[in-house]
Enzyme design. Structure first.
Site, PDB file in Angstrom:
ATOM      1  N   GLU A 197       0.827  -1.210   0.000  1.00  0.00           N
ATOM      2  CA  GLU A 197       0.000   0.000   0.000  1.00  0.00           C
ATOM      3  C   GLU A 197       0.861   1.260   0.000  1.00  0.00           C
ATOM      4  OE1 GLU A 197      -3.166  -0.127  -0.542  1.00  0.00           O
ATOM      5  OE2 GLU A 197      -3.063  -2.309  -0.516  1.00  0.00           O
TER       6      GLU A 197
ATOM      7  N   ASP B 133       3.916  -4.487  -5.888  1.00  0.00           N
ATOM      8  CA  ASP B 133       4.526  -5.726  -5.395  1.00  0.00           C
ATOM      9  C   ASP B 133       6.043  -5.583  -5.333  1.00  0.00           C
ATOM     10  OD1 ASP B 133       2.043  -6.923  -5.280  1.00  0.00           O
ATOM     11  OD2 ASP B 133       2.253  -7.976  -7.187  1.00  0.00           O
TER      12      ASP B 133
END
Length: 375
Positions: free
Chosen positions: A129, A197
């Site tokens: 995030e 990621d």
């Protein structure tokens, strides 16, 4: 309560629009001024946070919030943009979810912490995030929609908050009118997800966490889609995973040095406290008693803390005192433990409860919960 929150969302859209116009910021519809600047992100994020704090699900607990913020800021310090400030906040929700908002606002559901089996797993989600923020994915999505006006941008961001908290609220917002037709913007693109990621994995490794924590947690969530009735966990609905993405994370983590990371006691205490606070007392007492009897805990101190806190919530002060003594035998001193002891004294009407709170606040002046409760 959710219905009231949805109407608050609708009311906030014009408020954000006029606040922004009053500041003299440009419309995104002006081709020459279409960039969504960091200053705009911060202002929009602050406006959304006012509504988030008013939501009944907002979980304003300094012990839990400070712990999560400590992990998040440790990751952010190793991120791509160390100038970006972050605010981490908690939502009282058993769904496994976390979400990034404009201006560095990161929301975390309580269910994410209780579901994680290690601090590195939880940190992997936070890192993902944080990467959405440092890579300015929200701003890049908005900049691609140059015809949007600020009112549409406000609707987009607020609907994003609704979507991460409650999918039904999100669908209602989307159906409410053209200004809220943001379905395609609610999910990040596959390229953004892969980038988050990769950047999140780098933050995990640089911050001293187990870089395999991210892939392990996501892989476990992916498996859960075959086990959970009614669809995937919330995080997978808002952050769709593919086996290719998981394989990519596995491949990247395999190229990093092996790192076995022991979880700090705070991780176990926070997980136990959340379960004790948010579950019915009778159920949480039975859960922790069974865990201790069968010795199937990740941390004995965490399990004993959870049982003590559950007994206190169950209003069984004598049993809480007894279990607290057992807790102290395995964890001599920690601010969360000492503060729990003060709460037991207060609930039992002990004359020295105030002295206990004062001593803990003085011994741990940086522990906000201790200072607040003493005050």
């Amino acid at each position: 309560m959710r219905t009231r929150y949805f109407f608050a969302i609708l009311l906030l859209v014009p408020v954000v629009y006029f606040n922004v116009k009053a500041q003299g910021l440009p419309d995104l519809g002006e081709a020459s001024q279409s960039a969504f600047t960091p200053a705009m992100e911060r202002q929009l994020g602050q406006s959304i946070m006012k509504e988030a704090r008013a939501d009944p699900s907002f979980y304003d607990d300094p012990e839990i919030t400070d712990y999560v913020a400590g992990v998040g800021n440790r990751l952010a310090a190793r991120g791509a943009d160390t100038r970006q400030s972050f605010e981490f906040f908690m939502m009282r929700d058993t769904q496994i979810n976390a979400f990034a908002m404009p201006g560095g606002k990161i929301g975390v559901h309580t269910g994410l912490i209780t579901a994680a089996q290690s601090e590195s797993e939880m940190a992997g989600v936070l890192g993902h995030e944080i990467a959405h923020v440092t890579q300015r994915h929200i701003a890049r999505m908005v900049s691609n929609q140059q015809a949007n006006q600020w009112v549409s941008l406000a609707a987009f961001a607020i609907a994003l908050l609704a979507a991460r908290s409650n999918s039904q609220v999100s669908q209602a917002a989307i159906a409410a009118g053209p200004a809220l037709a943001v379905q395609q913007q609610l999910n990040y693109s596959r390229d953004f997800e892969r980038e988050a990621d990769r950047m999140g994995l780098q933050m995990l490794e640089k911050a001293g966490f187990d870089p395999r924590g991210m892939e392990l947690f996501f892989e476990r969530l992916q498996r859960a889609t075959r086990l959970v009735e009614g669809g995937a966990p919330s995080y997978l609905r808002s952050h769709p995973l593919t086996y290719e993405r998981i394989a990519d994370m596995q491949g990247r983590a395999a190229n990093l040095p092996y790192k076995q990371v022991a979880d700090p006691i705070e991780f176990h205490l926070v997980r136990a406290r959340l379960r004790a606070e948010l579950e019915p007392p009778r159920e949480s007492v039975a859960y922790f008693r069974d865990m201790l009897a069968e010795k199937r805990y990740l941390s004995e101190a965490g399990a004993r803390y959870g049982l003590t806190a559950s007994l206190l919530k169950f209003n069984d002060v004598p049993a809480a005192r007894k279990e607290f003594a057992a807790l102290k035998s395995v964890l001599k001193q920690h601010p969360m433990v000492e503060l729990l002891g003060c709460r037991i004294k207060l609930a039992g009407g002990d004359a020295d409860a105030l002295i206990c709170h004062r001593d803990v606040a003085q011994a741990f002046p940086s522990h906000r919960a201790a200072v607040y409760e003493f005050a």
